[in-house]
Design a protein around this motif. Sequence first.
Motif, PDB file in Angstrom:
ATOM      1  N   ARG A 108      -5.075  12.619   5.621  1.00  0.00           N
ATOM      2  CA  ARG A 108      -4.947  12.297   7.038  1.00  0.00           C
ATOM      3  C   ARG A 108      -5.579  10.946   7.358  1.00  0.00           C
ATOM      4  O   ARG A 108      -6.685  10.651   6.936  1.00  0.00           O
ATOM      5  N   ALA A 109      -4.875  10.132   8.132  1.00  0.00           N
ATOM      6  CA  ALA A 109      -5.413   8.875   8.647  1.00  0.00           C
ATOM      7  C   ALA A 109      -5.985   9.151  10.030  1.00  0.00           C
ATOM      8  O   ALA A 109      -5.302   9.716  10.888  1.00  0.00           O
ATOM      9  N   ILE A 110      -7.260   8.783  10.237  1.00  0.00           N
ATOM     10  CA  ILE A 110      -7.912   9.003  11.527  1.00  0.00           C
ATOM     11  C   ILE A 110      -8.541   7.703  12.010  1.00  0.00           C
ATOM     12  O   ILE A 110      -8.741   6.776  11.236  1.00  0.00           O
ATOM     13  N   GLY A 111      -8.843   7.652  13.293  1.00  0.00           N
ATOM     14  CA  GLY A 111      -9.503   6.475  13.849  1.00  0.00           C
ATOM     15  C   GLY A 111      -8.528   5.579  14.582  1.00  0.00           C
ATOM     16  O   GLY A 111      -7.655   6.053  15.308  1.00  0.00           O
ATOM     17  N   ASP A 112      -8.647   4.278  14.377  1.00  0.00           N
ATOM     18  CA  ASP A 112      -7.791   3.307  15.048  1.00  0.00           C
ATOM     19  C   ASP A 112      -6.463   3.196  14.295  1.00  0.00           C
ATOM     20  O   ASP A 112      -6.168   2.186  13.660  1.00  0.00           O
ATOM     21  N   VAL A 113      -5.702   4.277  14.385  1.00  0.00           N
ATOM     22  CA  VAL A 113      -4.408   4.367  13.701  1.00  0.00           C
ATOM     23  C   VAL A 113      -3.326   4.008  14.717  1.00  0.00           C
ATOM     24  O   VAL A 113      -3.151   4.699  15.711  1.00  0.00           O
ATOM     25  N   LEU A 114      -2.625   2.925  14.462  1.00  0.00           N
ATOM     26  CA  LEU A 114      -1.640   2.417  15.411  1.00  0.00           C
ATOM     27  C   LEU A 114      -0.215   2.716  14.964  1.00  0.00           C
ATOM     28  O   LEU A 114       0.087   2.771  13.766  1.00  0.00           O
ATOM     29  N   ARG A 115       0.635   2.861  15.933  1.00  0.00           N
ATOM     30  CA  ARG A 115       2.042   3.187  15.685  1.00  0.00           C
ATOM     31  C   ARG A 115       2.712   2.203  14.729  1.00  0.00           C
ATOM     32  O   ARG A 115       3.518   2.582  13.894  1.00  0.00           O
ATOM     33  N   ASP A 116       2.370   0.935  14.833  1.00  0.00           N
ATOM     34  CA  ASP A 116       2.956  -0.082  13.956  1.00  0.00           C
ATOM     35  C   ASP A 116       2.622   0.157  12.487  1.00  0.00           C
ATOM     36  O   ASP A 116       3.296  -0.356  11.607  1.00  0.00           O
ATOM     37  N   GLN A 117       1.581   0.903  12.230  1.00  0.00           N
ATOM     38  CA  GLN A 117       1.137   1.162  10.860  1.00  0.00           C
ATOM     39  C   GLN A 117       1.728   2.447  10.279  1.00  0.00           C
ATOM     40  O   GLN A 117       1.598   2.679   9.078  1.00  0.00           O
ATOM     41  N   PHE A 118       2.314   3.294  11.088  1.00  0.00           N
ATOM     42  CA  PHE A 118       2.698   4.639  10.645  1.00  0.00           C
ATOM     43  C   PHE A 118       3.573   4.635   9.397  1.00  0.00           C
ATOM     44  O   PHE A 118       3.354   5.420   8.480  1.00  0.00           O
ATOM     45  N   ASP A 119       4.568   3.758   9.347  1.00  0.00           N
ATOM     46  CA  ASP A 119       5.471   3.743   8.192  1.00  0.00           C
ATOM     47  C   ASP A 119       4.711   3.434   6.907  1.00  0.00           C
ATOM     48  O   ASP A 119       4.856   4.141   5.906  1.00  0.00           O
ATOM     49  N   TYR A 120       3.906   2.400   6.927  1.00  0.00           N
ATOM     50  CA  TYR A 120       3.197   2.040   5.700  1.00  0.00           C
ATOM     51  C   TYR A 120       2.102   3.040   5.352  1.00  0.00           C
ATOM     52  O   TYR A 120       1.821   3.276   4.180  1.00  0.00           O
ATOM     53  N   LEU A 121       1.498   3.648   6.353  1.00  0.00           N
ATOM     54  CA  LEU A 121       0.517   4.697   6.076  1.00  0.00           C
ATOM     55  C   LEU A 121       1.156   5.837   5.286  1.00  0.00           C
ATOM     56  O   LEU A 121       0.580   6.325   4.315  1.00  0.00           O
ATOM     57  N   THR A 122       2.348   6.228   5.684  1.00  0.00           N
ATOM     58  CA  THR A 122       3.029   7.311   4.950  1.00  0.00           C
ATOM     59  C   THR A 122       3.413   6.852   3.547  1.00  0.00           C
ATOM     60  O   THR A 122       3.349   7.637   2.604  1.00  0.00           O
ATOM     61  N   ARG A 123       3.768   5.595   3.399  1.00  0.00           N
ATOM     62  CA  ARG A 123       4.128   5.089   2.073  1.00  0.00           C
ATOM     63  C   ARG A 123       2.920   5.004   1.148  1.00  0.00           C
ATOM     64  O   ARG A 123       3.061   5.039  -0.068  1.00  0.00           O
ATOM     65  N   CYS A 124       1.724   4.914   1.710  1.00  0.00           N
ATOM     66  CA  CYS A 124       0.491   4.903   0.905  1.00  0.00           C
ATOM     67  C   CYS A 124       0.020   6.308   0.559  1.00  0.00           C
ATOM     68  O   CYS A 124      -0.958   6.464  -0.167  1.00  0.00           O
ATOM     69  N   GLY A 125       0.690   7.321   1.091  1.00  0.00           N
ATOM     70  CA  GLY A 125       0.343   8.689   0.728  1.00  0.00           C
ATOM     71  C   GLY A 125      -0.169   9.556   1.849  1.00  0.00           C
ATOM     72  O   GLY A 125      -0.407  10.751   1.646  1.00  0.00           O
ATOM     73  N   PHE A 126      -0.350   9.018   3.031  1.00  0.00           N
ATOM     74  CA  PHE A 126      -0.796   9.846   4.152  1.00  0.00           C
ATOM     75  C   PHE A 126       0.348  10.751   4.595  1.00  0.00           C
ATOM     76  O   PHE A 126       1.473  10.294   4.773  1.00  0.00           O
ATOM     77  N   ASP A 127       0.057  12.031   4.772  1.00  0.00           N
ATOM     78  CA  ASP A 127       1.063  12.941   5.314  1.00  0.00           C
ATOM     79  C   ASP A 127       0.686  13.439   6.700  1.00  0.00           C
ATOM     80  O   ASP A 127       1.418  14.206   7.311  1.00  0.00           O
TER      81      ASP A 127
END
Length: 174
Positions: A108-127
């Motif tokens: 899980r990604a928590i904190g200052d997680v911005l919508r613009d980052q969502f795609d790359y966050l999932t590509r790095c392994g965040f579900d």
Amino acid sequence: MAKLIKNQAIVEDAWQVLTLTEDQNADSVEVAAGQWIVPLSVYLAQPALQSRSDVAVWLAGDDEPADVAPYLAQLPLVAVHFPKFADGRGYSIATLLRTRHGHTGELRAIGDVLRDQFDYLTRCGFDALQPAEGKYSDAQLEDALRNLKDFSEPYQTSVTVQSPLFRRQRRVAA
């Protein structure tokens, strides 16, 4: 109750994130009953927490992913804290947890997680993506969820896509 995007769906979440104040110590802060995501330092300093199924761990950008590796199988989830938009260390931590340490559970990604980052966050392994509570309305989260499907084929490799696009494309001989 906070909302997050988890496995391509918007869900309500009962987990609470524990942060230490300046006057609290990792070895003495009390973790009440309930579902808590605690800093790695607290989890390691209080061995009694390691037997609780309602306690998860979050890593800061300066935490070493190898320190949580021995506990990955027993943790209900692992979170990575993004203190600000410009701090990209969480991407590396997620990639290391998935590739080097073999974490297959919730990340899980928590904190200052911005919508613009969502795609790359999932590509790095965040579900699971948990922006700060109140950051986005329900409609904005729905839009963000739809935006995760904007790119069907990424060019680069990642945790979720092992080969670059040119290797995945079938070519016809000329």
